[in-house]
Design an enzyme around this catalytic site. Structure first.
Site, PDB file in Angstrom:
ATOM      1  N   ARG A 134       0.827  -1.213   0.000  1.00  0.00           N
ATOM      2  CA  ARG A 134       0.000   0.000   0.000  1.00  0.00           C
ATOM      3  C   ARG A 134       0.858   1.259   0.000  1.00  0.00           C
ATOM      4  O   ARG A 134       0.505   2.264   0.600  1.00  0.00           O
ATOM      5  CB  ARG A 134      -0.969   0.014   1.194  1.00  0.00           C
ATOM      6  CG  ARG A 134      -2.024  -1.083   1.139  1.00  0.00           C
ATOM      7  CD  ARG A 134      -2.990  -0.972   2.290  1.00  0.00           C
ATOM      8  NE  ARG A 134      -3.879  -2.118   2.349  1.00  0.00           N
ATOM      9  CZ  ARG A 134      -4.558  -2.490   3.426  1.00  0.00           C
ATOM     10  NH1 ARG A 134      -4.420  -1.807   4.547  1.00  0.00           N
ATOM     11  NH2 ARG A 134      -5.337  -3.542   3.404  1.00  0.00           N
ATOM     12  N   ARG A 184      -3.395   6.637  -0.135  1.00  0.00           N
ATOM     13  CA  ARG A 184      -3.841   7.764   0.678  1.00  0.00           C
ATOM     14  C   ARG A 184      -2.764   8.417   1.520  1.00  0.00           C
ATOM     15  O   ARG A 184      -2.954   9.526   2.012  1.00  0.00           O
ATOM     16  CB  ARG A 184      -4.992   7.309   1.581  1.00  0.00           C
ATOM     17  CG  ARG A 184      -6.266   7.014   0.809  1.00  0.00           C
ATOM     18  CD  ARG A 184      -7.343   6.438   1.711  1.00  0.00           C
ATOM     19  NE  ARG A 184      -6.993   5.093   2.156  1.00  0.00           N
ATOM     20  CZ  ARG A 184      -7.708   4.407   3.043  1.00  0.00           C
ATOM     21  NH1 ARG A 184      -8.782   4.948   3.587  1.00  0.00           N
ATOM     22  NH2 ARG A 184      -7.338   3.194   3.391  1.00  0.00           N
ATOM     23  N   ARG A 244      -6.693  12.335  -6.930  1.00  0.00           N
ATOM     24  CA  ARG A 244      -8.067  11.867  -6.715  1.00  0.00           C
ATOM     25  C   ARG A 244      -9.036  13.043  -6.647  1.00  0.00           C
ATOM     26  O   ARG A 244     -10.158  12.957  -7.139  1.00  0.00           O
ATOM     27  CB  ARG A 244      -8.139  11.035  -5.438  1.00  0.00           C
ATOM     28  CG  ARG A 244      -7.417   9.710  -5.517  1.00  0.00           C
ATOM     29  CD  ARG A 244      -8.135   8.679  -6.395  1.00  0.00           C
ATOM     30  NE  ARG A 244      -9.304   8.138  -5.721  1.00  0.00           N
ATOM     31  CZ  ARG A 244     -10.544   8.248  -6.164  1.00  0.00           C
ATOM     32  NH1 ARG A 244     -10.802   8.866  -7.294  1.00  0.00           N
ATOM     33  NH2 ARG A 244     -11.535   7.723  -5.484  1.00  0.00           N
ATOM     34  N   ASP A 294      -7.258  -3.286  -7.182  1.00  0.00           N
ATOM     35  CA  ASP A 294      -8.029  -3.799  -6.050  1.00  0.00           C
ATOM     36  C   ASP A 294      -8.384  -5.255  -6.313  1.00  0.00           C
ATOM     37  O   ASP A 294      -8.572  -5.649  -7.472  1.00  0.00           O
ATOM     38  CB  ASP A 294      -9.307  -2.974  -5.841  1.00  0.00           C
ATOM     39  CG  ASP A 294      -9.972  -3.288  -4.509  1.00  0.00           C
ATOM     40  OD1 ASP A 294     -10.776  -4.248  -4.463  1.00  0.00           O
ATOM     41  OD2 ASP A 294      -9.679  -2.606  -3.518  1.00  0.00           O
ATOM     42  N   TYR A 325     -15.201 -12.293   0.941  1.00  0.00           N
ATOM     43  CA  TYR A 325     -15.947 -11.069   0.602  1.00  0.00           C
ATOM     44  C   TYR A 325     -17.253 -11.430  -0.103  1.00  0.00           C
ATOM     45  O   TYR A 325     -18.315 -10.852   0.178  1.00  0.00           O
ATOM     46  CB  TYR A 325     -15.118 -10.177  -0.318  1.00  0.00           C
ATOM     47  CG  TYR A 325     -14.204  -9.220   0.396  1.00  0.00           C
ATOM     48  CD1 TYR A 325     -14.704  -8.212   1.222  1.00  0.00           C
ATOM     49  CD2 TYR A 325     -12.825  -9.278   0.219  1.00  0.00           C
ATOM     50  CE1 TYR A 325     -13.868  -7.316   1.862  1.00  0.00           C
ATOM     51  CE2 TYR A 325     -11.968  -8.383   0.855  1.00  0.00           C
ATOM     52  CZ  TYR A 325     -12.500  -7.405   1.669  1.00  0.00           C
ATOM     53  OH  TYR A 325     -11.668  -6.518   2.299  1.00  0.00           O
TER      54      TYR A 325
END
Length: 361
Positions: free
Chosen positions: A29, A33, A42, A81, A161
């Site tokens: 990651r 962010r 973004r 993702d 999921y």
């Protein structure tokens, strides 16, 4: 993809079990962010959801390259993702803010599994375009030998999921289906293995030099359940790229008790999270497997002397493996100061220089 066959990147050498002169370092990651440039990008494309951003070749490539430029890490990992493959296949899934991936219709019966659509390589064209663009971008950075790592979610995480319909802490519905209807579970895991495996294959064919299978939720499983109900599907996922000759990395969260079984699915490298010392992970793997890890992400916010001591300790413990790629024991928290990651990379370079000059870690 490295264009000069003689210029093997340190990361690829380490993944192949050959310890390079300098310890390779990248962060899970690392794109996203924690980077102000990511937030600016973004904001400039606020009309696009997260999954739409992943499917825009220009944006996905730029986001993948941002941390390589900023931190000078030894590899990029493709920005995407784990639910992109089912989405491209036609499954109704969206990322919900503050929650994560949410599926419109949970998959909980044999009929639900049978209704899942098949994914084709052609449907992965947006991924191929993004990876190709990213590989070209990496070739223009520095000496052009920074590789791209492809990634996909492991079958259990993706299946969990789907069964839960979204994120879950204990994955009770998924683990119930595993035992209540083993045939339906096996069919679901085979489907998940094939979409994730094809996702990896598309990335490698387009220019990724290694691939990582990421099992976020396998730590909720017993060793028996993992070996019986999960490992065959994880092996099936990696088999999709077994003919392509790239190193295969397998990482899971909370999987200290599963490490040998994770190796045995066909992984060349095993990632170790922060819950066990890295040298203990090496021991459990038999001492002959390259490892990746395992800085505690919580310490990224600690005072620098604390973090520095921890990084040096991880590097020291990593010396017990044939080769070691320094990474986090999970992902970069969004609130992380990006200068801290850059400082870790600089520390690793300094520690390597100390070692070469005969200094102590």
């Amino acid at each position: 993809m490295v264009t000069d066959a003689t210029a093997v990147p340190p990361l690829i050498s380490a993944y192949r079990g050959i310890r390079p002169e300098s310890t390779p370092v990248w962060f899970m990651r690392q794109a996203g962010r924690s980077l102000p440039e990511y937030r600016e990008l973004r904001a400039a494309h606020s009309d696009l959801g997260m999954l739409d951003t992943c499917l825009d070749a220009e944006l996905a490539s730029e986001i993948t390259l941002q941390p390589v430029r900023r931190h000078d890490v030894d590899a990029a990992i493709f920005y995407s993702d784990i639910v992109i493959p089912p989405k491209l296949a036609g499954v109704d899934v969206e990322i919900v803010g503050g929650r994560g991936p949410v599926f419109a219709t949970p998959v909980r019966t044999a009929a639900d599994v049978a209704a899942l659509p098949t994914l084709t390589l052609e449907q992965l064209a947006p991924i191929t375009a993004a990876v190709t663009r990213t590989a070209r971008g990496l070739a223009a950075i520095g000496d052009g030998t920074k590789p791209l790592i492809g990634f996909a979610g492991a079958p259990f995480t993706l299946a969990a999921y789907l069964v839960e319909g979204g994120p879950s802490k204990e994955h009770l519905a998924a683990r119930t289906l595993m035992h209540a209807d083993p045939d339906a579970w096996r069919a679901l895991m085979d489907w998940a293995a094939d979409v994730s495996g094809l996702f990896l294959r598309a990335q490698v064919l387009a220019g990724a030099s290694a691939a990582q299978l990421f099992d976020s939720w396998a730590g909720s499983l017993s060793l028996s359940d993992y070996v019986t109900h999960v490992a065959p599907a994880s092996a099936r996922a990696l088999a999709h790229i077994s003919d392509l000759g790239v190193p295969k990395v397998h990482f899971g969260v909370g999987t200290g008790e599963l490490l040998p079984a994770m190796r045995d699915i066909g992984a060349d490298v095993v990632g170790v999270d922060w819950r066990i010392p890295l040298d203990e992970g090496v021991r459990r793997l038999g001492g002959n497997v390259p490892v990746q890890g395992n800085i505690d992400p919580a310490l990224l916010a600690a005072p620098w002397p604390v973090l520095e001591a921890h990084v040096r300790d991880v590097l020291r413990r990593g010396e017990s493996a044939p080769a070691h790629v320094l990474n986090l024991g999970h992902g970069v928290p969004p609130e992380t100061d990006p200068t801290t990651l850059t400082r870790i990379v600089e520390l690793v370079r300094a520690v390597d220089a100390e070692r070469r000059s005969g200094g102590a870690r």
